[in-house]
Design an enzyme around this catalytic site. Structure first.
Site, PDB file in Angstrom:
ATOM      1  N   ASN A   9      27.307 -80.533 -43.743  1.00  0.00           N
ATOM      2  CA  ASN A   9      26.641 -80.106 -42.745  1.00  0.00           C
ATOM      3  C   ASN A   9      25.802 -81.433 -42.102  1.00  0.00           C
ATOM      4  OD1 ASN A   9      24.327 -78.556 -41.863  1.00  0.00           O
ATOM      5  ND2 ASN A   9      23.453 -77.967 -43.407  1.00  0.00           N
ATOM      6  N   TRP A  10      26.209 -81.622 -41.246  1.00  0.00           N
ATOM      7  CA  TRP A  10      25.200 -82.645 -40.223  1.00  0.00           C
ATOM      8  C   TRP A  10      23.555 -82.344 -39.795  1.00  0.00           C
ATOM      9  CZ3 TRP A  10      29.927 -84.754 -36.764  1.00  0.00           C
ATOM     10  CH2 TRP A  10      30.787 -85.083 -37.793  1.00  0.00           C
ATOM     11  N   LYS A  11      23.233 -81.126 -40.298  1.00  0.00           N
ATOM     12  CA  LYS A  11      22.365 -80.713 -39.321  1.00  0.00           C
ATOM     13  C   LYS A  11      21.993 -81.406 -37.978  1.00  0.00           C
ATOM     14  CE  LYS A  11      20.602 -80.606 -43.879  1.00  0.00           C
ATOM     15  NZ  LYS A  11      19.245 -80.420 -45.528  1.00  0.00           N
ATOM     16  N   HIS A  95      21.240 -70.864 -43.918  1.00  0.00           N
ATOM     17  CA  HIS A  95      20.492 -72.036 -44.233  1.00  0.00           C
ATOM     18  C   HIS A  95      18.805 -71.597 -44.741  1.00  0.00           C
ATOM     19  CE1 HIS A  95      19.411 -76.106 -45.105  1.00  0.00           C
ATOM     20  NE2 HIS A  95      19.958 -76.312 -45.678  1.00  0.00           N
ATOM     21  N   GLU A  97      16.475 -73.653 -44.149  1.00  0.00           N
ATOM     22  CA  GLU A  97      16.117 -74.429 -43.304  1.00  0.00           C
ATOM     23  C   GLU A  97      15.695 -73.551 -41.711  1.00  0.00           C
ATOM     24  OE1 GLU A  97      17.989 -78.059 -42.793  1.00  0.00           O
ATOM     25  OE2 GLU A  97      17.432 -78.778 -44.592  1.00  0.00           O
ATOM     26  N   GLU A 165      22.507 -73.001 -52.385  1.00  0.00           N
ATOM     27  CA  GLU A 165      21.761 -73.843 -52.609  1.00  0.00           C
ATOM     28  C   GLU A 165      19.716 -74.094 -53.047  1.00  0.00           C
ATOM     29  OE1 GLU A 165      22.881 -76.360 -49.387  1.00  0.00           O
ATOM     30  OE2 GLU A 165      22.122 -74.981 -48.554  1.00  0.00           O
ATOM     31  N   GLY A 171      17.726 -81.855 -50.094  1.00  0.00           N
ATOM     32  CA  GLY A 171      17.546 -83.044 -48.829  1.00  0.00           C
ATOM     33  C   GLY A 171      15.918 -83.752 -50.102  1.00  0.00           C
ATOM     34  N   SER A 211      20.910 -82.309 -52.386  1.00  0.00           N
ATOM     35  CA  SER A 211      20.615 -82.752 -53.543  1.00  0.00           C
ATOM     36  C   SER A 211      22.437 -83.588 -53.840  1.00  0.00           C
ATOM     37  CB  SER A 211      19.993 -84.104 -54.093  1.00  0.00           C
ATOM     38  OG  SER A 211      18.895 -83.642 -53.416  1.00  0.00           O
ATOM     39  N   GLY A 232      24.575 -81.849 -47.207  1.00  0.00           N
ATOM     40  CA  GLY A 232      23.877 -82.680 -46.377  1.00  0.00           C
ATOM     41  C   GLY A 232      23.832 -84.164 -46.293  1.00  0.00           C
ATOM     42  N   GLY A 233      22.922 -84.378 -46.202  1.00  0.00           N
ATOM     43  CA  GLY A 233      22.563 -85.815 -46.191  1.00  0.00           C
ATOM     44  C   GLY A 233      23.778 -87.139 -46.706  1.00  0.00           C
TER      45      GLY A 233
HETATM   46  P1  PGA Z   1      21.023 -81.931 -48.730  1.00  0.00           P
HETATM   47  O1  PGA Z   1      21.250 -80.651 -47.686  1.00  0.00           O
HETATM   48  O2  PGA Z   1      22.998 -82.008 -49.312  1.00  0.00           O
HETATM   49  O3  PGA Z   1      20.951 -83.143 -48.205  1.00  0.00           O
HETATM   50  O4  PGA Z   1      20.226 -82.473 -49.767  1.00  0.00           O
HETATM   51  C1  PGA Z   1      22.497 -79.562 -48.291  1.00  0.00           C
HETATM   52  C2  PGA Z   1      21.835 -78.462 -47.375  1.00  0.00           C
HETATM   53  O5  PGA Z   1      20.645 -78.429 -46.951  1.00  0.00           O
HETATM   54  O6  PGA Z   1      22.784 -77.418 -46.844  1.00  0.00           O
END
Ligand code: PGA
Length: 252
Positions: A9-11, A95, A97, A165, A171, A211, A232-233
């Site tokens: 997930n590149w956000k 998600h 977010e 998640e 994050g 994470s 994500g990251g």
């Molecule tokens: P993260 O994000 O790996 O940066 O914690 C995961 C996600 O939001 O899908």
């Protein structure tokens, strides 16, 4: 039997040029991992370009959000038909977010999951408790509600991918322990068993997210009910992401 999935997930990261470069690097490193599914979810603006890069490879395209109508006067939104048209196989829905900053609720998530499925997209439906909810001891109540409401009256539940998640792990660098994650994954599979029966529930892929790195995924992926990762990251760096795929492909 279910196969592993690793989704990046590149956000809200990467221009078109950066997205193409990252997709190329992942494509080259991931070609040898054939046993599961590898999904890239770039921002909307790079979906087309990434789809061109990964055409004919073992990588699949995903979007990070979708509207629940096929078309109409919804300024700024993207429909599932458009995502399908541009080459998406998957779409991330609900998600944390989206829930936190854009006020998405279980009923929005449910409408999106239904529409994605009838359009031929595979939803990756995200659930997870906040820090406060975990401390209060209501993790199962929260996750259980999100799973049941999100899947309410959904017909092909066994086509849905669920991503657990924990919000406190996203994050933050604070990854859930393998035991913590497995407990919730088993709880989710138990709910699916009640709805679908045992065999069909065993076919549903439940991903862990929060994470994840190539160094911590090994323990998580060794657990019985953890079938992959939503990253994500660490999905923004090709060598990290490929390292995660390698661990998962080697252990599942
Ligand atoms: P993260 O994000 O790996 O940066 O914690 C995961 C996600 O939001 O899908």
């Amino acid at each position: 039997m279910r196969k592993w999935i690793v989704a990046g997930n590149w956000k809200m990261h990467n221009t078109v040029a950066e997205s193409i470069a990252l997709a190329e690097a992942i494509k080259n490193g991931a070609a040898k991992f054939q046993g599961g599914k590898i999904v890239l979810a770039p921002p909307f603006t790079a979906l087309f370009h990434v789809s061109e890069v990964i055409k004919g490879t073992n990588l699949l395209l995903g979007a990070q959000n979708v509207h629940n109508e096929e078309k109409g006067a919804f300024t700024g939104e993207i429909s599932p038909v458009m995502l399908k048209d541009i080459g998406c196989t998957y779409v991330i829905i609900g998600h944390s977010e989206r829930r936190k900053y854009f006020h998405e609720q279980d009923n929005n998530v449910n409408l999106k999951v239904k529409k994605a499925l009838t359009t031929g997209l595979i939803p990756i439906m995200c659930v997870g408790e906040t820090d406060e909810e975990r401390l209060k001891g209501i993790t199962n109540d929260v996750v259980g509600r999100q799973v049941k409401q999100g899947l309410k009256e959904v017909e092909k539940i066994d086509s849905v991918v669920i991503a657990y998640e924990p919000v406190w792990a996203i994050g933050t660098g604070k990854v859930a322990t393998a035991a913590q994650a497995q407990e919730v994954h088993a709880f989710i599979r138990g709910i699916l068993k009640n709805i679908l029966g045992s065999n069909a529930a065993d076919d549903v892929c439940i991903l862990y997210g929060g994470s994840v790195t190539k160094n911590n995924i090994g323990d998580l992926i060794s657990m019985a009910d953890i079938d992959g990762a939503l990253v994500g990251g660490a999905s923004l760096k090709a060598d990290e992401f490929i390292g995660i795929i390698k661990e998962i492909a080697g252990k599942k």
